[in-house]
Design an enzyme around this catalytic site. Structure first.
Site, PDB file in Angstrom:
ATOM      1  N   PHE A 243      24.624  -3.515  29.887  1.00  0.00           N
ATOM      2  CA  PHE A 243      24.159  -2.252  29.285  1.00  0.00           C
ATOM      3  C   PHE A 243      24.331  -1.069  30.237  1.00  0.00           C
ATOM      4  CE2 PHE A 243      21.787   0.574  26.717  1.00  0.00           C
ATOM      5  CZ  PHE A 243      20.865   1.233  27.517  1.00  0.00           C
ATOM      6  N   GLU A 244      24.068  -1.289  31.530  1.00  0.00           N
ATOM      7  CA  GLU A 244      24.144  -0.197  32.515  1.00  0.00           C
ATOM      8  C   GLU A 244      25.541  -0.016  33.085  1.00  0.00           C
ATOM      9  OE1 GLU A 244      21.053  -1.235  35.322  1.00  0.00           O
ATOM     10  OE2 GLU A 244      19.614   0.101  34.339  1.00  0.00           O
TER      11      GLU A 244
ATOM     12  N   GLU B 189      11.625  -2.139  39.290  1.00  0.00           N
ATOM     13  CA  GLU B 189      13.062  -2.274  39.556  1.00  0.00           C
ATOM     14  C   GLU B 189      13.845  -2.457  38.253  1.00  0.00           C
ATOM     15  OE1 GLU B 189      14.771  -1.804  42.198  1.00  0.00           O
ATOM     16  OE2 GLU B 189      16.691  -2.606  41.516  1.00  0.00           O
TER      17      GLU B 189
ATOM     18  N   VAL C   2      14.466  -5.107  27.431  1.00  0.00           N
ATOM     19  CA  VAL C   2      14.117  -5.832  26.206  1.00  0.00           C
ATOM     20  C   VAL C   2      15.426  -6.134  25.502  1.00  0.00           C
ATOM     21  CG1 VAL C   2      12.908  -5.721  23.984  1.00  0.00           C
ATOM     22  CG2 VAL C   2      11.909  -4.633  26.014  1.00  0.00           C
TER      23      VAL C   2
ATOM     24  N   GLY D  19       7.669  -2.361  20.302  1.00  0.00           N
ATOM     25  CA  GLY D  19       6.557  -2.200  21.238  1.00  0.00           C
ATOM     26  C   GLY D  19       6.591  -3.126  22.432  1.00  0.00           C
TER      27      GLY D  19
ATOM     28  N   ASN E  34      20.785   7.558  30.146  1.00  0.00           N
ATOM     29  CA  ASN E  34      19.956   6.635  29.371  1.00  0.00           C
ATOM     30  C   ASN E  34      18.838   7.394  28.646  1.00  0.00           C
ATOM     31  OD1 ASN E  34      18.657   4.404  28.304  1.00  0.00           O
ATOM     32  ND2 ASN E  34      18.603   3.244  30.217  1.00  0.00           N
TER      33      ASN E  34
ATOM     34  N   TYR F 175       9.920   7.210  28.993  1.00  0.00           N
ATOM     35  CA  TYR F 175       9.166   7.565  30.193  1.00  0.00           C
ATOM     36  C   TYR F 175       8.465   8.909  30.045  1.00  0.00           C
ATOM     37  CZ  TYR F 175      11.944   3.796  32.246  1.00  0.00           C
ATOM     38  OH  TYR F 175      12.531   2.590  32.503  1.00  0.00           O
TER      39      TYR F 175
ATOM     40  N   GLU G 259      11.613  17.976  42.094  1.00  0.00           N
ATOM     41  CA  GLU G 259      11.556  18.084  43.557  1.00  0.00           C
ATOM     42  C   GLU G 259      12.904  17.957  44.238  1.00  0.00           C
ATOM     43  OE1 GLU G 259       8.544  15.405  45.076  1.00  0.00           O
ATOM     44  OE2 GLU G 259       6.981  16.265  43.810  1.00  0.00           O
TER      45      GLU G 259
END
Lengths: 180, 179
Positions: B37-38, B101, B105, B113, B142, B149, B161
């Site tokens: 996926f990444e 890390e 799912v 959920g 993503n 998040y 920052e």
């Protein structure tokens, strides 16, 4: 066991419990240098408990002046790191803090701290050392590039995310799934 | 203000628990799915054996929470449909940190959920350990994860920052030692 690397007028060694007072002072100097972006709430006691207690949340190495006469040698820098884990590469070293006192810079102390840390990393089977740096910290970035480090934010597009303790408590309080 | 998504359909046949050594094969399967996926499959260099050694040996380098779907019939076995892998870290101005890390799912169990429940479990662990923070990274493309998040109140520190992530790999480490 204390690992010691000798170079120039300093030695690089593992931090000890009794170093916490001086490490704490340097930590506050670093906070000032980083323009107080993180509000300092850590206390010296926590440093002692969290680094030298039963659960170790961090490891630390220090640069200490070579002893001269009866004067207790001062600490002139420190590098604090954590063991982390990457599901692509296994054990990793994450450097949390790296600081050399103002009057002791450009004398190789920083490089010596990093050399010691990376040696420990390799001995422990790490394939990577990772850390974060402020994008305005040009001096630090130049140092890291000289080491051969790569900016992963640029290379792979990573963003750093954080949840603070109030948000955490709030989420736990309203969670229904794990209360079963 | 809490903005954590709680209005989801609870999956009745899913339990959330700390991983055990025997889960490592299944966790490895999910790790590979996440890597696909990444677009970072080329970076996966560990095996189920590595996980057993590093997570369940004397020195525990990570901890893992899993979502397990119970077997639907006598013939099936239960399987893992998600995991959250974390370790303890430190923020020297604040204190203990739970660092996430991996959170994953499996494809056909999304929007049920599961991720929220894994995350809530991790947060309870963090609060019990007196952590001051949870921290993690996410890839900038993503958008699903970022939305998840942001909904829970997390802050993008790279933006706020100006943090950049730096890395030194094995070859660079060896080279740096000769400086």
């Amino acid at each position: 066991m204390s690992r010691v690397s000798i170079m120039a007028d300093y030695i690089i060694r593992d931090a000890r419990l009794e170093d916490c007072g001086e490490i704490f002072l340097m930590l506050k100097e670093l906070q000032e240098h980083l323009k107080d972006m993180d509000h300092m709430t850590l206390e010296e006691e926590s440093l002692k408990n969290d680094g030298f207690g039963e659960d170790k949340f961090f490891q630390c190495i220090v640069a200490e002046q070579k002893p001269s006469g009866d004067v207790k040698p001062a600490l002139v820098g420190y590098l604090l790191y954590c063991w982390s884990y990457s599901t692509s590469a296994g054990r990793m070293m994450v450097v949390q803090d790296f600081y050399v006192r103002q009057t002791y810079r450009t004398q190789g102390t920083g490089s010596a701290l990093w050399a010691h840390a990376t040696k420990v990393a390799l001995e422990k089977g790490c394939r990577e050392v990772e850390w974060i740096v402020h994008d305005w910290n040009v001096q630090a970035i130049k140092f890291y590039k000289k080491l051969g480090a790569v900016d992963m934010s640029k290379g792979e597009g990573w963003l750093v995310y954080r949840l603070d303790v109030n948000a955490m408590r709030s989420v736990v309080a309203t969670d229904t799934v794990n209360k079963q | 203000m809490n903005r954590f998504p709680t209005s989801y359909t609870r999956m009745a046949d899913v339990t959330y628990r700390h991983a055990e050594k025997d889960d490592c094969d299944e966790i490895m399967r999910l790790i590979k799915e996440l890597a696909v996926f990444e677009n970072l499959v080329h970076q996966v260099n560990i095996t189920s054996e590595t996980l057993k050694r590093d997570g369940f040996g004397e020195e525990k380098l990570f901890h893992c929470i899993v979502a397990e779907e119970k077997a639907k019939s006598g013939a099936d076995t239960s399987q893992l449909i998600g995991y959250l892998l974390y370790f303890w870290s430190y923020a020297t101005f604040t204190g203990r940190v739970l660092y996430v890390e991996d959170l994953y799912v499996s494809q056909n169990n999304r929007r049920k959920g599961v991720a929220s429940a894994l995350w809530a479990f991790a947060m309870k662990v963090a609060v019990a350990k007196e952590c001051k923070r949870m921290q993690w990274v996410v890839l900038d493309w993503n958008t699903d994860a970022i939305r998840f998040y942001q909904k829970m109140g997390a802050v993008d520190l790279s933006k706020k920052e100006g943090w950049l992530i730096y890395r030194l790999n094995e070859d660079d480490i060896n080279a740096a030692l000769t400086l």
